[in-house]
Design a protein around this motif. Structure first.
Motif, PDB file in Angstrom:
ATOM      1  N   ASP A  28      17.930   2.616  -6.306  1.00 17.08           N
ATOM      2  CA  ASP A  28      16.973   2.863  -5.232  1.00 17.08           C
ATOM      3  C   ASP A  28      15.813   3.705  -5.751  1.00 17.08           C
ATOM      4  N   LYS A  29      14.590   3.296  -5.413  1.00 16.00           N
ATOM      5  CA  LYS A  29      13.419   4.071  -5.823  1.00 16.00           C
ATOM      6  C   LYS A  29      13.343   5.326  -4.972  1.00 16.00           C
ATOM      7  N   ILE A  30      13.303   6.488  -5.635  1.00 17.25           N
ATOM      8  CA  ILE A  30      13.212   7.745  -4.895  1.00 17.25           C
ATOM      9  C   ILE A  30      11.853   8.409  -5.064  1.00 17.25           C
ATOM     10  N   TYR A  31      11.055   7.926  -6.029  1.00 16.10           N
ATOM     11  CA  TYR A  31       9.720   8.474  -6.205  1.00 16.10           C
ATOM     12  C   TYR A  31       8.845   7.466  -6.932  1.00 16.10           C
ATOM     13  N   SER A  32       7.579   7.397  -6.532  1.00 19.77           N
ATOM     14  CA  SER A  32       6.605   6.537  -7.185  1.00 19.77           C
ATOM     15  C   SER A  32       5.263   7.246  -7.269  1.00 19.77           C
ATOM     16  N   LYS A  33       4.816   7.519  -8.484  1.00 19.39           N
ATOM     17  CA  LYS A  33       3.486   8.099  -8.678  1.00 19.39           C
ATOM     18  C   LYS A  33       2.425   7.112  -8.237  1.00 19.39           C
ATOM     19  N   ASP A  34       2.687   5.831  -8.420  1.00 18.16           N
ATOM     20  CA  ASP A  34       1.746   4.795  -8.005  1.00 18.16           C
ATOM     21  C   ASP A  34       1.506   4.849  -6.492  1.00 18.16           C
ATOM     22  N   GLU A  35       2.543   5.152  -5.733  1.00 12.66           N
ATOM     23  CA  GLU A  35       2.415   5.217  -4.270  1.00 12.66           C
ATOM     24  C   GLU A  35       1.821   6.534  -3.781  1.00 12.66           C
ATOM     25  N   THR A  36       2.135   7.638  -4.470  1.00 13.50           N
ATOM     26  CA  THR A  36       1.674   8.954  -4.012  1.00 13.50           C
ATOM     27  C   THR A  36       0.383   9.401  -4.681  1.00 13.50           C
ATOM     28  N   GLY A  37       0.129   8.894  -5.885  1.00 10.88           N
ATOM     29  CA  GLY A  37      -1.040   9.321  -6.648  1.00 10.88           C
ATOM     30  C   GLY A  37      -0.861  10.656  -7.339  1.00 10.88           C
ATOM     31  N   VAL A  38       0.354  11.204  -7.275  1.00 12.00           N
ATOM     32  CA  VAL A  38       0.638  12.537  -7.818  1.00 12.00           C
ATOM     33  C   VAL A  38       1.870  12.471  -8.723  1.00 12.00           C
ATOM     34  N   PRO A  40       5.150  14.028 -10.023  1.00 16.22           N
ATOM     35  CA  PRO A  40       6.030  14.979  -9.335  1.00 16.22           C
ATOM     36  C   PRO A  40       6.395  16.189 -10.185  1.00 16.22           C
ATOM     37  N   LYS A  41       6.716  17.263  -9.509  1.00 16.79           N
ATOM     38  CA  LYS A  41       7.299  18.427 -10.176  1.00 16.79           C
ATOM     39  C   LYS A  41       8.797  18.171 -10.301  1.00 16.79           C
ATOM     40  N   ALA A  42       9.403  18.737 -11.331  1.00 14.54           N
ATOM     41  CA  ALA A  42      10.843  18.549 -11.547  1.00 14.54           C
ATOM     42  C   ALA A  42      11.647  18.966 -10.320  1.00 14.54           C
ATOM     43  N   ALA A  43      11.247  20.064  -9.688  1.00  8.38           N
ATOM     44  CA  ALA A  43      11.975  20.550  -8.509  1.00  8.38           C
ATOM     45  C   ALA A  43      11.963  19.530  -7.372  1.00  8.38           C
ATOM     46  N   ASP A  44      10.872  18.783  -7.243  1.00  7.15           N
ATOM     47  CA  ASP A  44      10.791  17.763  -6.195  1.00  7.15           C
ATOM     48  C   ASP A  44      11.785  16.630  -6.446  1.00  7.15           C
ATOM     49  N   ILE A  45      11.902  16.216  -7.698  1.00  8.03           N
ATOM     50  CA  ILE A  45      12.855  15.154  -8.046  1.00  8.03           C
ATOM     51  C   ILE A  45      14.284  15.654  -7.868  1.00  8.03           C
ATOM     52  N   ILE A  46      14.561  16.869  -8.280  1.00 14.82           N
ATOM     53  CA  ILE A  46      15.902  17.453  -8.121  1.00 14.82           C
ATOM     54  C   ILE A  46      16.285  17.482  -6.643  1.00 14.82           C
ATOM     55  N   THR A  47      15.366  17.910  -5.791  1.00 17.87           N
ATOM     56  CA  THR A  47      15.636  17.960  -4.357  1.00 17.87           C
ATOM     57  C   THR A  47      15.986  16.579  -3.811  1.00 17.87           C
ATOM     58  N   LYS A  48      15.225  15.565  -4.206  1.00 16.76           N
ATOM     59  CA  LYS A  48      15.497  14.200  -3.750  1.00 16.76           C
ATOM     60  C   LYS A  48      16.861  13.714  -4.241  1.00 16.76           C
TER      61      LYS A  48
END
Length: 52
Positions: A28-38, A40-48
């Motif tokens: 499952d995709k949990i983050y996409s820079k292409d979709e957000t334009g940003v 991510p910080k490591a803490a954001d990925i860890i939280t997800k």
């Protein structure tokens, strides 16, 4: 990687072009820079990942 080192059975990096950066967990995709334009910080990925 160190945060989940005991829980990771497999880790795979797939090269891409165009600045695409996506993170998948269990297919499952949990983050996409292409979709957000940003990027991510490591803490954001860890939280997800912790919420899975």
């Amino acid at each position: 990687m160190t945060h989940f080192r005991r829980d990771i059975a497999r880790f795979e990096l797939i090269p891409a072009s165009g600045g695409i950066f996506e993170v998948y967990a269990n297919g499952d995709k949990i983050y996409s820079k292409d979709e957000t334009g940003v990027f991510p910080k490591a803490a954001d990925i860890i939280t997800k990942l912790e919420s899975l």
